[in-house]
Design a protein around this motif. Structure first.
Motif, short mmCIF file in Angstrom:
data_model
loop_
_atom_site.label_atom_id
_atom_site.label_comp_id
_atom_site.label_asym_id
_atom_site.label_seq_id
_atom_site.Cartn_x
_atom_site.Cartn_y
_atom_site.Cartn_z
N ASP A 102 40.77 34.83 69.70
CA ASP A 102 40.83 33.38 69.87
C ASP A 102 39.48 32.78 69.52
OD1 ASP A 102 41.97 30.95 70.37
OD2 ASP A 102 41.75 31.05 72.55
N LEU A 103 39.52 31.56 69.01
CA LEU A 103 38.31 30.79 68.83
C LEU A 103 37.84 30.30 70.20
CD1 LEU A 103 36.33 29.36 66.83
CD2 LEU A 103 37.93 27.43 66.84
N ASN A 104 36.54 30.37 70.46
CA ASN A 104 35.99 29.88 71.72
C ASN A 104 36.59 28.51 72.05
OD1 ASN A 104 34.39 28.84 73.80
ND2 ASN A 104 32.51 29.70 72.99
N PRO A 105 37.22 28.36 73.22
CA PRO A 105 37.84 27.06 73.56
C PRO A 105 36.89 25.88 73.46
CG PRO A 105 38.56 28.75 75.10
CD PRO A 105 37.50 29.37 74.25
N LEU A 106 35.61 26.11 73.72
CA LEU A 106 34.64 25.02 73.56
C LEU A 106 34.63 24.48 72.14
CD1 LEU A 106 31.47 26.23 75.52
CD2 LEU A 106 32.76 24.14 75.97
N LEU A 107 34.99 25.35 71.19
CA LEU A 107 34.92 24.98 69.78
C LEU A 107 36.25 24.47 69.23
CD1 LEU A 107 32.80 28.00 68.48
CD2 LEU A 107 32.00 25.80 69.37
N GLN A 108 37.29 24.51 70.03
CA GLN A 108 38.59 24.00 69.58
C GLN A 108 38.62 22.49 69.78
OE1 GLN A 108 42.03 26.30 70.88
NE2 GLN A 108 40.76 28.14 71.10
N ASP A 109 37.87 21.83 68.93
CA ASP A 109 37.66 20.40 69.11
C ASP A 109 37.25 19.79 67.77
OD1 ASP A 109 37.18 18.21 71.35
OD2 ASP A 109 35.52 18.06 69.94
#
Length: 670
Positions: free
Chosen positions: A170-177
Motif C-alpha cells: 500500500d502507499l503510505n496513507p499520509l500520501l494518498q492525497d
C-alpha cells in the motif's frame, strides 16, 4: 493482473530500464562532447549540446512514463510497484505513487533535471554557443551522477522474482492525497532548477565572464527556480496543515528545513544578481550564492535519502544510498568551490558605493538571509553531529528555531522597506526620512492599535508583527508613488520587473500578517462530545449532529457530521473522518475545515470513547489563509519579473559598469 509464471511477465519494465540506461549514456556524452568542443574550439561539438540535452530528457520521460504505466496496470512483478501500490488504490494515487517513495522520487528528480536542460536549450537561442555548451555540459555532469545513483542503488524497475505477488502492499496513507500529486513535483522543479543557476555560475567562472550579460542570462532562470520553490514550500505547508490533523502549518521538521534553506539563499541570489547586472558589483559573491543554493538543494536530497534523520517526509534509510549522495554532494560542492577559488580573484568587482546606498541595503539583505539559512542549517545538523560523535541524542525544537529566525526576519523586513526606495551609489538620511517618515509613523500607530482592536489589550508580538507588515506595505506603496510621480494611472506603464518586486514584497507582508495572527489569536480545545452535544469556541458554536460509518475506495471510516453556527446563524457543516485503510490496517485522521479569508474553523477526531462519544479537537484559526496567500503573491511577483521584456526580447547590453573599456556585445537569453 500478472500471474506467477515467469514466462508471461510483461517486458515493459525492462523497456523503462533500458531508457534509463540510454539516458545515462547520453548524459555522459552531453558532459564530454560540448565541454571538449569548448576546449578545442570545435563549433560542431559545441552545437551537439542542444540535441544531446533533448535526447537525455526524452529517454528520462520514457522511463518515468513506463514506471507510471507499471503502477496503472498493477504490475506487481516490479518490486517498487508491489511495495507502494495495490489493486484497490485509486488511479490518481497510483500515478502519484510513482514519486511516493525513494526510487520513484529520484527518477522524477532526474527527469525534471533533463527537462530543465531542454528548457535551457530551447529558450537560450541568443546565448553565445560557447556559454551554452558549458552550461549544458555542466548540467549533463550533474545528470550523470544522479542517473548513475538511480541505476546503482535505487533502480525503480527491479523485479520481484521468481514469485510475483498477486496483490501489492500500500502507499503510505499520509500520501494518498491530492498534496502528493502537486507538492513533490513542484518542489523538485525548484530544487532541480537551481542546477541551471549553478551551471550558469560555473560556466561563467570557467569562461572568465562574470559580467552584466552573465547576470542578465542567469536572472530569469534563478527567478523561475525561486518561483517553484516558493509554491512548493507553500503547498507542503498547506498539505501538512490539513492532512496531519494537528492544525499546524510549519513544524520545523528537518525536511521542511531542507527546502527552506535553499529558498532563503536563492532569494539572496536574486537580489545579488540585480546588483551585478545594474552596477557590476558583487560578482564573486553572486557566484558563491549560486553554489551555496545548489549545494543546499543537494544537501536536502542527502538528508531525505540517507536515513540520517527521522521525518514523515524522509524516503530512505539505506546507508549505501546516503554514502553515494554524500559523495555526489562532495564532488559538486568541492569541485565548484575549487573552481571558485582559482577563478574568482580574476573577476573581482571594481565599482564603488557609499555605505548609505541601495547596494549596502541589498548586501545587508543578503547577509541576513544567509544568517537565517545558517541558523536553520545549524539547528538541523547539530543533533545529527552529536549523535554521530556518540555524545547522545538531542533534539532542537521549534522554540530554538523561532528564537533564531524571528529576529533576523524582523530586521530583514525593515531593511526591505528601506532598500526598495533607496538610491544607487549614494543616498541621504534626510531624503529617506522624507520618503519614509510618514510610513514609519503610520506603521507604529497601526501596529499598536491592532491588538487593541482585536483583543482589547496590548500584545508585544502582535504589535511587532503587524507593525513590520504594515511598514513593508506602506514603504512599497511609497516607492510606487515615487515611480509614477503621484499619477496612479501610470502604474501599468511601469516595468513588469518593478511591479513584480512590489507584489512580492507585499506578499512577504501578507504572510507576516497571517503568521502573526495565527500564532497569537488561534483558539483550540480538546473536548468529549457525543451526538446532540455542542461546544462554543470563540464566536462559533460546534454542534455534534450524528456519527456513522462510510466507505471509501480502499478504506472504511467513522465520520461525524457537525453543524457550525455564528451566533444563531448556521454557516456550514463539517465532516471529519477517522479512516482505516484495508490493505495494512493503517489509521488516519482526516480533518474537516471551513475556510474563509479571515478565519479557518478546524475539526479533527481523536479516539472513540464510551456511549458513542468521541474525543474532538476544535480550532479557530484567524487569518490562516494569509500565510499561503502571501506565498501566492510572492510567486506571482516573481512570474511578472521573469516575463519582463528585458528577458523576453534579445537586445544588446549597455556598457558593463565594471569594465568601462569593453562593451558587452552578447545578446540576452530568454
Amino acid at each position: 493482473m500478472f500471474t506467477e509464471a515467469y514466462g508471461t511477465l510483461s517486458s515493459i519494465p525492462e523497456f523503462g530500464q533500458l531508457a534509463l540506461i540510454m539516458a545515462f549514456l547520453v548524459a555522459v556524452l552531453q558532459t564530454l562532447v560540448p565541454l571538449w568542443g569548448v576546449r578545442a574550439g570545435n563549433t560542431l561539438a559545441m552545437a551537439y549540446a542542444r540535441p544531446l540535452a533533448a535526447a537525455q530528457a526524452l529517454f528520462l520521460l520514457i522511463s518515468l512514463v513506463t514506471l507510471a504505466w507499471c503502477f496503472v496496470v498493477d504490475d506487481f512483478s516490479v518490486t517498487y510497484v508491489a511495495t507502494n501500490s495495490n489493486t484497490a488504490l485509486p488511479t490518481p494515487f497510483k500515478i502519484s505513487a510513482v514519486w511516493g517513495a525513494h526510487e520513484g522520487s529520484l527518477l522524477l528528480w532526474v527527469t525534471l533535471l533533463g527537462c530543465w536542460g531542454v528548457a535551457v536549450a530551447l529558450f537560450s537561442r541568443s546565448l553565445p554557443l560557447e556559454m551554452l555548451a558549458r552550461v549544458l555540459g555542466i548540467m549533463g555532469l550533474v545528470s550523470t551522477g544522479f542517473i548513475l545513483f538511480t541505476l546503482e542503488t535505487s533502480n525503480p524497475f527491479a523485479r520481484t522474482l521468481p514469485s510475483v505477488p498477486s496483490e501489492g502492499g500500500d502507499l503510505n496513507p499520509l500520501l494518498q492525497d491530492f498534496g502528493l500529486i502537486v507538492h513533490p513535483p513542484t518542489l523538485y522543479m525548484g530544487y532541480v532548477g537551481l542546477s541551471v543557476v549553478f551551471a550558469f555560475a560555473i560556466a561563467a567562472l570557467l569562461g572568465g565572464r562574470l559580467d552584466a550579460a552573465w547576470a542578465r542570462w542567469s536572472r530569469p532562470w534563478t527567478t523561475a527556480a525561486w518561483i517553484f520553490l516558493t509554491i512548493g514550500i507553500a503547498l507542503g505547508s498547506w498539505w501538512a496543515y490539513y492532512e496531519l490533523g494537528w492544525g499546524g502549518w510549519w513544524f520545523w521538521d528537518p525536511v521542511e528545513n531542507a527546502s527552506l534553506m535553499p529558498w532563503l539563499v536563492t532569494t539572496a541570489l536574486m537580489h545579488s544578481l540585480a546588483v551585478t547586472e545594474k552596477r557590476g558589483l558583487f560578482k564573486s559573491w553572486t557566484v558563491l550564492l549560486a553554489i551555496f543554493a545548489f549545494s543546499l538543494s543537494l544537501l536536502g536530497t542527502f538528508l531525505v535519502r540517507s536515513g540520517v534523520l527521522t521525518s514523515v517526509h524522509a524516503f530512505a534509510s539505506d546507508p549505501e544510498r546516503g554514502v553515494f549522495v554524500l559523495a555526489l554532494l562532495g564532488i559538486c560542492v568541492g569541485g565548484s568551490l575549487l573552481i571558485y577559488a582559482l577563478k574568482a580573484p580574476t573577476v573581482a568587482s571594481v565599482g564603488r558605493y557609499e555605505w548609505l546606498s541601495r547596494e549596502s541595503f541589498l548586501l545587508m539583505n543578503n547577509l541576513l538571509l544567509l544568517v537565517a539559512a545558517f541558523a536553520i542549517l545549524l539547528g538541523t545538523l547539530y543533533p545529527l553531529l552529536i549523535d554521530f560523535l556518540g555524545m547522545g541524542k538531542i533534539s532542537v525544537g521549534a522554540s530554538w528555531f523561532n528564537f533564531m529566525f524571528v529576529p533576523v526576519s524582523v530586521a530583514l523586513t525593515l531593511i526591505i522597506g528601506i532598500g526598495a526606495i533607496s538610491r544607487w551609489k549614494k543616498d541621504q538620511f534626510s531624503r529617506l526620512g522624507r520618503e519614509l517618515g510618514l510610513a514609519a509613523l503610520a506603521a507604529l500607530v497601526l501596529g499598536v492599535a491592532t491588538p487593541l482592536i482585536v483583543s482589547g489589550e496590548l500584545n508585544g508580538k502582535v504589535m511587532l508583527g503587524m507593525g513590520i507588515a504594515i511598514w513593508l506595505v506602506l514603504a512599497s506603496l511609497a516607492e510606487v508613488w515615487k515611480k509614477c510621480r503621484g499619477q496612479l494611472q501610470r502604474i501599468p506603464s511601469l516595468s513588469l520587473s518593478f511591479n513584480g518586486m512590489i507584489l512580492a514584497h507585499i506578499g512577504v507582508a501578507v504572510t507576516v500578517v497571517g503568521v502573526t495572527m495565527v500564532a497569537n489569536y488561534s483558539q483550540e480545545v480538546s473536548v468529549r462530545m457525543a451526538p446532540g452535544d455542542s461546544h462554543t469556541l470563540g464566536d462559533y458554536r460546534f454542534e455534534f449532529v450524528e456519527a456513522g460509518p462510510i466507505r471509501g475506495p480502499n478504506y472504511q471510516a467513522d465520520a461525524i457530521r457537525f453543524r457550525v453556527y455564528d451566533g444563531e446563524r448556521q454557516i456550514g457543516e463539517l465532516m471529519p473522518e477517522k479512516r482505516r485503510y484495508t490493505a495494512r490496517g493503517s489509521v488516519m485522521t482526516e480533518a474537516a475545515i471551513d475556510v474563509s479569508l479571515f478565519r479557518d474553523l478546524y475539526v479533527s477526531m481523536g479516539e472513540p470513547l464510551e456511549n458513542g462519544a468521541w474525543g474532538m479537537r476544535l480550532q479557530v484559526k484567524p487569518f490562516m489563509r494569509w500565510v499561503w496567500l502571501g506565498a501566492i503573491f510572492m510567486a506571482l511577483g516573481g512570474l511578472m519579473a521573469m516575463f519582463d521584456k528585458r528577458y523576453r526580447q534579445p537586445r544588446r547590453l549597455v556598457q558593463d559598469p565594471s569594465a568601462p573599456s569593453q562593451l558587452a556585445t552578447a545578446e540576452v537569453a530568454v
